[in-house]
Design a protein around this motif. Structure first.
Motif, PDB file in Angstrom:
ATOM      1  N   LYS A 177      45.833 -35.277   5.919  1.00 34.67           N
ATOM      2  CA  LYS A 177      45.390 -35.005   4.747  1.00 34.67           C
ATOM      3  C   LYS A 177      44.792 -33.713   4.830  1.00 34.67           C
ATOM      4  CE  LYS A 177      46.226 -39.583   2.802  1.00 34.67           C
ATOM      5  NZ  LYS A 177      47.420 -39.192   2.065  1.00 34.67           N
ATOM      6  N   HIS A 178      45.096 -32.712   4.077  1.00 34.65           N
ATOM      7  CA  HIS A 178      44.281 -31.436   4.027  1.00 34.65           C
ATOM      8  C   HIS A 178      43.383 -31.236   2.779  1.00 34.65           C
ATOM      9  CE1 HIS A 178      46.429 -29.105   7.118  1.00 34.65           C
ATOM     10  NE2 HIS A 178      47.399 -30.289   7.045  1.00 34.65           N
ATOM     11  N   GLU A 179      43.518 -32.407   1.397  1.00 35.09           N
ATOM     12  CA  GLU A 179      43.009 -32.234   0.381  1.00 35.09           C
ATOM     13  C   GLU A 179      41.388 -32.262   0.429  1.00 35.09           C
ATOM     14  OE1 GLU A 179      45.462 -34.247   1.067  1.00 35.09           O
ATOM     15  OE2 GLU A 179      46.956 -34.049  -0.277  1.00 35.09           O
ATOM     16  N   THR A 180      40.806 -31.329  -0.135  1.00 37.73           N
ATOM     17  CA  THR A 180      39.171 -31.286  -0.270  1.00 37.73           C
ATOM     18  C   THR A 180      38.719 -32.553  -0.727  1.00 37.73           C
ATOM     19  OG1 THR A 180      39.248 -28.846  -0.696  1.00 37.73           O
ATOM     20  CG2 THR A 180      37.370 -30.207  -1.272  1.00 37.73           C
ATOM     21  N   SER A 181      39.422 -33.377  -1.733  1.00 36.53           N
ATOM     22  CA  SER A 181      38.931 -34.665  -2.046  1.00 36.53           C
ATOM     23  C   SER A 181      39.013 -35.636  -0.940  1.00 36.53           C
ATOM     24  CB  SER A 181      39.978 -35.008  -3.377  1.00 36.53           C
ATOM     25  OG  SER A 181      41.377 -35.457  -2.803  1.00 36.53           O
ATOM     26  N   GLN A 182      39.981 -35.526   0.002  1.00 32.20           N
ATOM     27  CA  GLN A 182      39.757 -36.569   1.202  1.00 32.20           C
ATOM     28  C   GLN A 182      38.548 -36.172   2.018  1.00 32.20           C
ATOM     29  OE1 GLN A 182      42.279 -38.953   1.525  1.00 32.20           O
ATOM     30  NE2 GLN A 182      42.705 -38.251  -0.538  1.00 32.20           N
ATOM     31  N   LYS A 183      38.212 -34.948   2.090  1.00 27.33           N
ATOM     32  CA  LYS A 183      37.093 -34.680   2.980  1.00 27.33           C
ATOM     33  C   LYS A 183      35.959 -35.027   2.179  1.00 27.33           C
ATOM     34  CE  LYS A 183      39.196 -30.369   4.960  1.00 27.33           C
ATOM     35  NZ  LYS A 183      39.098 -29.050   5.141  1.00 27.33           N
ATOM     36  N   VAL A 184      35.882 -34.889   0.948  1.00 26.53           N
ATOM     37  CA  VAL A 184      34.826 -35.269   0.223  1.00 26.53           C
ATOM     38  C   VAL A 184      34.424 -36.945   0.387  1.00 26.53           C
ATOM     39  CG1 VAL A 184      33.755 -35.690  -2.318  1.00 26.53           C
ATOM     40  CG2 VAL A 184      34.597 -33.455  -1.558  1.00 26.53           C
ATOM     41  N   LYS A 185      35.686 -37.559   0.222  1.00 27.54           N
ATOM     42  CA  LYS A 185      35.475 -38.900   0.246  1.00 27.54           C
ATOM     43  C   LYS A 185      34.992 -39.543   1.888  1.00 27.54           C
ATOM     44  CE  LYS A 185      38.126 -43.216  -0.049  1.00 27.54           C
ATOM     45  NZ  LYS A 185      39.595 -43.686  -0.356  1.00 27.54           N
ATOM     46  N   GLY A 186      35.398 -38.549   2.918  1.00 29.43           N
ATOM     47  CA  GLY A 186      34.893 -38.851   4.112  1.00 29.43           C
ATOM     48  C   GLY A 186      33.576 -38.784   4.721  1.00 29.43           C
ATOM     49  N   TYR A 215      20.378 -31.857  11.468  1.00 29.44           N
ATOM     50  CA  TYR A 215      22.070 -31.703  12.010  1.00 29.44           C
ATOM     51  C   TYR A 215      22.264 -30.399  11.610  1.00 29.44           C
ATOM     52  CZ  TYR A 215      20.957 -36.680  11.598  1.00 29.44           C
ATOM     53  OH  TYR A 215      20.624 -37.851  11.690  1.00 29.44           O
ATOM     54  N   PRO A 216      22.114 -29.247  12.152  1.00 31.40           N
ATOM     55  CA  PRO A 216      22.314 -27.870  11.907  1.00 31.40           C
ATOM     56  C   PRO A 216      23.991 -28.032  11.764  1.00 31.40           C
ATOM     57  CG  PRO A 216      21.652 -27.850  14.167  1.00 31.40           C
ATOM     58  CD  PRO A 216      21.388 -29.258  13.444  1.00 31.40           C
ATOM     59  N   GLY A 217      24.620 -27.259  10.764  1.00 31.90           N
ATOM     60  CA  GLY A 217      25.965 -26.980  10.675  1.00 31.90           C
ATOM     61  C   GLY A 217      26.757 -27.997  10.158  1.00 31.90           C
ATOM     62  N   GLN A 218      25.893 -29.329   9.977  1.00 30.85           N
ATOM     63  CA  GLN A 218      26.627 -30.493   9.130  1.00 30.85           C
ATOM     64  C   GLN A 218      26.542 -30.193   7.699  1.00 30.85           C
ATOM     65  OE1 GLN A 218      25.766 -34.130  10.680  1.00 30.85           O
ATOM     66  NE2 GLN A 218      26.070 -35.301   8.703  1.00 30.85           N
ATOM     67  N   ILE A 219      27.517 -30.644   6.937  1.00 31.72           N
ATOM     68  CA  ILE A 219      27.491 -30.675   5.524  1.00 31.72           C
ATOM     69  C   ILE A 219      27.230 -31.919   4.894  1.00 31.72           C
ATOM     70  CG2 ILE A 219      29.072 -30.632   3.538  1.00 31.72           C
ATOM     71  CD1 ILE A 219      31.226 -28.886   5.396  1.00 31.72           C
ATOM     72  N   PHE A 220      26.205 -31.793   4.224  1.00 30.57           N
ATOM     73  CA  PHE A 220      25.780 -33.052   3.413  1.00 30.57           C
ATOM     74  C   PHE A 220      26.055 -32.890   1.844  1.00 30.57           C
ATOM     75  CE2 PHE A 220      22.846 -33.053   7.025  1.00 30.57           C
ATOM     76  CZ  PHE A 220      22.577 -34.259   7.513  1.00 30.57           C
ATOM     77  N   MET A 221      26.415 -33.913   1.567  1.00 30.71           N
ATOM     78  CA  MET A 221      26.796 -34.233  -0.012  1.00 30.71           C
ATOM     79  C   MET A 221      25.560 -34.403  -0.915  1.00 30.71           C
ATOM     80  SD  MET A 221      30.372 -36.351   0.116  1.00 30.71           S
ATOM     81  CE  MET A 221      30.354 -36.434  -1.724  1.00 30.71           C
ATOM     82  N   THR A 263      25.215 -23.270   0.742  1.00 29.75           N
ATOM     83  CA  THR A 263      26.292 -23.894  -0.530  1.00 29.75           C
ATOM     84  C   THR A 263      27.521 -24.051   0.094  1.00 29.75           C
ATOM     85  OG1 THR A 263      24.695 -23.478  -2.131  1.00 29.75           O
ATOM     86  CG2 THR A 263      26.700 -24.543  -2.799  1.00 29.75           C
ATOM     87  N   VAL A 264      28.117 -25.394   0.201  1.00 26.41           N
ATOM     88  CA  VAL A 264      29.563 -25.338   0.563  1.00 26.41           C
ATOM     89  C   VAL A 264      30.281 -25.981  -0.697  1.00 26.41           C
ATOM     90  CG1 VAL A 264      31.430 -26.589   1.946  1.00 26.41           C
ATOM     91  CG2 VAL A 264      28.875 -26.081   2.889  1.00 26.41           C
ATOM     92  N   ARG A 265      31.141 -25.043  -1.287  1.00 27.18           N
ATOM     93  CA  ARG A 265      31.535 -25.223  -2.512  1.00 27.18           C
ATOM     94  C   ARG A 265      32.521 -26.701  -2.643  1.00 27.18           C
ATOM     95  NH1 ARG A 265      32.054 -22.217  -7.187  1.00 27.18           N
ATOM     96  NH2 ARG A 265      31.399 -20.367  -6.002  1.00 27.18           N
ATOM     97  N   GLY A 266      32.030 -27.396  -3.762  1.00 28.89           N
ATOM     98  CA  GLY A 266      32.709 -28.445  -3.723  1.00 28.89           C
ATOM     99  C   GLY A 266      32.421 -29.756  -2.837  1.00 28.89           C
TER     100      GLY A 266
END
Length: 227
Positions: A82-91, A165-171, A213-216
């Motif tokens: 799955k490519h959707e951003t929503s799936q990445k957000v959920k993960g 955690y350099p480079g890691q995206i945090f919600m 900032t990583v949009r979304g």
């Protein structure tokens, strides 16, 4: 030797990943669903888990959630079609450290695994380097070797969390939980306000590190040492 658990119900994909990681010097084990993976982890914990999302019995979403409860410090990489951003957000929301979309180059998985493991080794230390800066958690200071900054506690903890955690995206929710705790009464704007203060405080030192900032999704910290 670093132990990796691959959780994947596609036999061909499992074999391909196992061969590549074996050649890289990892000790690889496999599981075909989340339930089997949990049994593996309870009998002999792995150092890192690579899991597919779409699996029978227990899917990757539920497995990721259970693994996080079992070990909050376990490196987890999700792989999915799955490519959707929503799936990445959920993960990321469930605690994944990275997210790889099929089809992918096996060497990219190796690179991402090494990066995630490196972040966890950094986080286990009490001293974090940011370019020419050092964050000392025991003293609660940021130093460039000449000047020491004594930041407000939450600003320091937020910067330390990102820098570990350099480079890691945090919600934002993840940062709230890590820095302010699960029982925090404020909203996500608390994170934005503190990020703004950190950016202003270190505006002259963006060659050493910057908070992006990583949009979304949320935020990540980038340094001159990032791969």
């Amino acid at each position: 030797m670093t132990s990796v658990l691959i959780v994947e119900d596609d036999a061909h994909m499992m074999e391909m990943i196992s061969i590549i990681l074996g050649h890289e010097g990892y000790r690889v084990r496999g599981a075909i669903n989340g339930k089997e993976a949990l049994a593996e982890m309870e009998s002999s914990p792995a150092d890192l888990v690579v899991l597919d999302i779409m699996m029978p019995v227990m899917d990757g979403w539920d497995l990721c959630r259970e693994l996080r409860l079992l070990n909050p410090e376990l490196p987890i990489i999700m792989i999915t079609a799955k490519h959707e951003t929503s799936q990445k957000v959920k993960g990321f929301g469930l605690g994944a450290d990275d997210y790889l979309v099929k089809p992918f180059d096996p060497q990219e998985l190796v690179v991402r695994m090494k990066a995630v493991l490196r972040r966890y080794r950094i986080a286990a230390d009490k001293m974090v380097k940011l370019g020419g800066f050092k964050l000392d958690r025991l003293r609660g200071t940021v130093s460039d070797g000449k000047v020491n900054w004594h930041l407000p506690l939450k600003e320091f903890e937020l910067l330390y969390q990102l820098a570990s955690y350099p480079g890691q995206i945090f919600m934002r929710e993840q940062l709230i939980e890590a820095v302010w705790g699960f029982d925090h009464d404020g909203d996500e704007r608390t994170v934005d306000v503190h990020i703004k203060r950190l950016r202003e405080r270190f505006a002259a030192y963006t060659k050493h590190f910057q908070i992006v900032t990583v949009r979304g999704l949320g935020y990540r910290l980038e340094t001159e040492n990032n791969d």
